[in-house]
Design a protein around this motif. Structure first.
Motif, PDB file in Angstrom:
ATOM      1  N   THR A   1       1.026   3.956  -2.935  1.00  0.00           N
ATOM      2  CA  THR A   1       0.714   5.352  -2.613  1.00  0.00           C
ATOM      3  C   THR A   1       1.781   6.286  -3.190  1.00  0.00           C
ATOM      4  O   THR A   1       1.465   7.333  -3.767  1.00  0.00           O
ATOM      5  CB  THR A   1       0.613   5.542  -1.095  1.00  0.00           C
ATOM      6  OG1 THR A   1      -0.440   4.715  -0.581  1.00  0.00           O
ATOM      7  CG2 THR A   1       0.314   6.997  -0.747  1.00  0.00           C
TER       8      THR A   1
ATOM      9  N   ARG B   1       0.832  -1.202   0.000  1.00  0.00           N
ATOM     10  CA  ARG B   1       0.000   0.000   0.000  1.00  0.00           C
ATOM     11  C   ARG B   1       0.871   1.258   0.000  1.00  0.00           C
ATOM     12  O   ARG B   1       0.583   2.232  -0.694  1.00  0.00           O
ATOM     13  CB  ARG B   1      -0.950  -0.010   1.194  1.00  0.00           C
ATOM     14  CG  ARG B   1      -1.849   1.221   1.264  1.00  0.00           C
ATOM     15  CD  ARG B   1      -2.908   1.105   2.343  1.00  0.00           C
ATOM     16  NE  ARG B   1      -4.022   0.255   1.897  1.00  0.00           N
ATOM     17  CZ  ARG B   1      -4.273  -0.960   2.357  1.00  0.00           C
ATOM     18  NH1 ARG B   1      -3.489  -1.483   3.294  1.00  0.00           N
ATOM     19  NH2 ARG B   1      -5.289  -1.665   1.899  1.00  0.00           N
TER      20      ARG B   1
ATOM     21  N   VAL C   1      -4.685   3.296  -5.409  1.00  0.00           N
ATOM     22  CA  VAL C   1      -3.934   2.556  -4.394  1.00  0.00           C
ATOM     23  C   VAL C   1      -4.649   1.266  -4.016  1.00  0.00           C
ATOM     24  O   VAL C   1      -4.048   0.184  -3.990  1.00  0.00           O
ATOM     25  CB  VAL C   1      -3.700   3.423  -3.140  1.00  0.00           C
ATOM     26  CG1 VAL C   1      -3.153   2.580  -1.990  1.00  0.00           C
ATOM     27  CG2 VAL C   1      -2.747   4.567  -3.455  1.00  0.00           C
TER      28      VAL C   1
END
Length: 310
Positions: free
Chosen positions: A218, A214, A235
């Motif tokens: 991002t 993640r 994301v």
């Protein structure tokens, strides 16, 4: 600035699959931190997600054994591949695999168990080190079983029956016969050896790995310049894609590259007229996670990149 050695560049290159100069820059940008450099390369789109595990290596053997509804796999390491070809070493690995099958996966319990010769596994290991003249270690063991059905083994790069570089066990719970379960299990085991899934189901993936993905997603999305709500969707989409690609049941089986493993199992169950559940698996790759001495390739890197050869 941290000193960037040729050996570090070599290790990062093997783990990431990225180019040599990209690896040098990644280490420089991250103060020599290997994990941060891997993430930096992936953020820049210069590295593959699974290079780390697939490229790590050490010597020795993976041993595998099954008995009906249970199976065991162990890893015994040695200093050189030469020892892995030694009859005494191979016999030791084979015997200890049978002990793990009967005893379970507790290493200390296995070491205390009796070998066919009457000595303990630990004593036999010490004797091997003395007679073969090379350090060896019983590193790990796993046992898997089902209440009904079969545990199917597969060894990739076999050095001898039940011994090799990669060992896989597939646990299928079913009332179907062995004639149905064995070919299905072998097909799935071969896929596991090649595809290296990280978990059986998507929701069983390690949350630390998911959070790391993640964070990487991002950072990638932030460079797109899109609105925050779009970035959030990008994301989450990236994380879901990662989970799907790394969970066994949702991976496309390598034999055709498109049918999810779950569908392969469902079709086999339908054809057999009996429910079949893939309830677990074990995959051991020799040396994964073990650091080994750097080879002379470091000198080649130093000569090309003009950096310290240490």
């Amino acid at each position: 600035m941290a000193e960037i050695t040729a050996a570090a560049v070599k290790e990062l290159r093997e783990r990431s699959g990225a180019g040599m100069m990209d690896c040098k820059k990644a280490l420089s940008e991250n103060g020599g931190d290997m994990e941060a450099a891997v993430d930096w390369l992936r953020t820049k789109g210069l590295a593959a997600a699974q290079k780390k595990s697939s490229r790590t290596a050490a010597e020795g053997l993976v041993g595998i054994a099954v008995a009906g509804t249970k199976g065991a796999v162990i890893e015994v390491n040695s200093e050189t591949d030469f020892v892995a070809k030694n009859d005494q070493f191979q016999a030791f690995v084979r015997d200890v695999t049978q002990i793990a099958l009967a005893t379970g996966d507790d290493i200390e319990a296995i070491k205390a168990a009796k070998m066919p010769s009457g000595t303990t596994v630990d004593e036999a290991l010490t004797n091997n080190i003395a007679t073969i003249g090379e350090n060896q270690a019983l590193r790990r063991a796993s046992r898997i079983e089902v209440s009904q059905g079969a545990v199917i083994p597969y060894v990739h790069n076999a050095a001898a029956p039940g011994l090799g570089k990669i060992g896989v066990l597939v646990a299928l719970e079913s009332a179907a016969g062995v004639d149905v379960l064995e070919p299905l299990g072998k097909q799935i085991a071969m896929h596991i050896a090649a595809a290296f899934p990280l978990a059986l189901h998507e929701d069983e993936l390690d949350q630390e790995i998911i959070e790391r993905e993640r964070q990487i997603a991002t950072e990638k999305a932030a460079d797109s310049g899109k609105p925050a709500d779009i970035i959030a969707k990008m994301v989450e989409g990236s994380v879901k894609k990662f989970a799907k690609e790394n969970a066994l049941l949702s991976q496309p089986i390598v034999m055709d590259g498109k049918t999810p493993v779950a569908d392969v199992v469902a079709k086999a169950a339908k054809d057999a007229g009996s429910e079949i559940k893939l309830v677990g698996y074990v995959r051991y790759q020799l040396g994964e996670g073990i650091e080994r001495e750097k080879s002379d390739f470091a000198a080649e890197v130093a000569a090309t990149a003009g950096i310290n050869k240490a």
